[in-house]
Design a protein around this motif. Structure first.
Motif, short mmCIF file in Angstrom:
data_model
loop_
_atom_site.label_atom_id
_atom_site.label_comp_id
_atom_site.label_asym_id
_atom_site.label_seq_id
_atom_site.Cartn_x
_atom_site.Cartn_y
_atom_site.Cartn_z
N ILE A 144 67.28 -9.51 68.00
CA ILE A 144 66.89 -8.11 68.27
C ILE A 144 67.26 -7.72 69.70
O ILE A 144 67.88 -6.68 69.94
N GLU A 145 66.88 -8.55 70.67
CA GLU A 145 67.11 -8.23 72.08
C GLU A 145 68.59 -8.04 72.40
O GLU A 145 68.97 -7.12 73.11
N LYS A 146 69.44 -8.90 71.87
CA LYS A 146 70.89 -8.79 72.13
C LYS A 146 71.45 -7.53 71.50
O LYS A 146 72.31 -6.87 72.09
N CYS A 147 70.97 -7.18 70.31
CA CYS A 147 71.41 -5.93 69.66
C CYS A 147 71.06 -4.73 70.54
O CYS A 147 71.88 -3.83 70.73
N VAL A 148 69.82 -4.73 71.06
CA VAL A 148 69.39 -3.63 71.94
C VAL A 148 70.30 -3.57 73.17
O VAL A 148 70.78 -2.48 73.53
N GLU A 149 70.55 -4.69 73.76
CA GLU A 149 71.38 -4.76 74.96
C GLU A 149 72.80 -4.25 74.67
O GLU A 149 73.35 -3.46 75.45
N LEU A 150 73.39 -4.69 73.57
CA LEU A 150 74.74 -4.27 73.22
C LEU A 150 74.82 -2.76 72.98
O LEU A 150 75.75 -2.10 73.46
N LEU B 150 76.35 -4.47 63.80
CA LEU B 150 75.75 -5.67 64.40
C LEU B 150 74.94 -6.44 63.36
O LEU B 150 74.31 -5.84 62.49
N CYS B 151 74.93 -7.76 63.51
CA CYS B 151 74.13 -8.63 62.64
C CYS B 151 72.94 -9.14 63.46
O CYS B 151 73.09 -10.02 64.32
N SER B 152 71.77 -8.59 63.20
CA SER B 152 70.58 -8.94 63.99
C SER B 152 70.13 -10.38 63.76
O SER B 152 69.55 -10.99 64.65
N SER B 153 70.43 -10.96 62.60
CA SER B 153 70.02 -12.35 62.37
C SER B 153 70.87 -13.31 63.20
O SER B 153 70.40 -14.38 63.58
N SER B 154 72.09 -12.94 63.51
CA SER B 154 72.95 -13.79 64.35
C SER B 154 72.74 -13.52 65.83
O SER B 154 72.68 -14.45 66.64
N GLU C 299 62.99 -1.24 64.93
CA GLU C 299 62.55 -1.88 66.18
C GLU C 299 63.65 -1.80 67.24
O GLU C 299 63.39 -1.50 68.40
N ILE C 300 64.87 -2.08 66.83
CA ILE C 300 66.00 -2.00 67.76
C ILE C 300 66.14 -0.57 68.29
O ILE C 300 66.28 -0.36 69.50
N GLY C 301 66.08 0.39 67.39
CA GLY C 301 66.19 1.80 67.80
C GLY C 301 65.10 2.21 68.77
O GLY C 301 65.36 2.91 69.75
N ARG C 302 63.87 1.78 68.51
CA ARG C 302 62.74 2.12 69.38
C ARG C 302 62.97 1.55 70.78
O ARG C 302 62.77 2.23 71.79
#
Length: 195
Positions: free
Chosen positions: A182-188, A175-179, A17-20
């Motif tokens: 998803i949105e913050k991981c995508v942004e980073l 990255l830790c997606s639970s912390s 999902e993050i990659g997409r």
């Protein structure tokens, strides 16, 4: 700007999902299991068998494996070679996000690449899988499946790349997606890729 982004992930951590979403934001091509199906067609292997061997190590190791010569390698070895060729072509083309399949190691020498690992706490992954993909399964079954898939990915990574799945030495960003979410991981990832 990074033109190749690879995302390795623990099962259920949201890497796909993050990659997409990263691909959509950067207007990059997105490759996930499509890599497998393309590899199957190129190698003349039926899709069912390709999925069966996806991200798995050979059943025969050691002496039994050595009985196969280059031209008669077992199916799984041929699949990895074919996938590697396809992933390298994608890397040469650039402007892409590739999920899994040891793409971080296959493309590690490519300039303008960003290799990401996504992990998450087990409880978060179980809850996410229960809500989104495995509604009919018990939490115990999801937990067992999660452990099995991660173990298989670790073995696959070790077998084909002689590296440790999820170890920070083999990624640019972990990255830790639970912390983070998803949105913050995508942004980073997008921020790092475009800086």
């Amino acid at each position: 700007m990074k033109k190749i982004i690879t995302i390795s992930r623990e099962f259920g951590a949201g890497g796909g999902e993050i990659g997409r979403q990263v691909a959509e934001r950067l207007n990059f091509d997105f490759y996930d299991k499509a890599v497998i199906f393309q590899a199957a067609r190129n190698a003349g292997i039926d899709t069912e068998r390709m999925v069966q061997w996806d991200e798995k190590v050979p059943a025969l190791l050691g002496f039994g494996q050595s009985l196969f010569d280059f031209y008669n390698r077992p199916l799984d070895e041929k699949l990895f070679k074919t996938q590697t060729e396809i992933i390298r072509k994608m890397g040469e083309h650039g402007n892409c996000v590739i999920i899994g399949r040891n793409a971080n190691r296959i493309l590690h020498e490519f300039d303008h690449s960003l290799h990401v690992f996504i992990r998450a706490k087990k409880r978060w992954r179980i809850e996410r899988l229960k809500a989104e993909k495995m509604q009919d399964s018990t939490e115990a079954k999801i937990s067992d499946y999660l452990v099995a898939v991660d173990k298989t990915r670790r073995r696959y990574c070790q077998h084909y790349t002689n590296t440790e799945f999820g170890h920070a030495d083999f990624y640019d960003l972990c990255l830790c997606s639970s912390s983070l979410g998803i949105e913050k991981c995508v942004e980073l990832i997008c921020n790092v890729a475009t800086s």
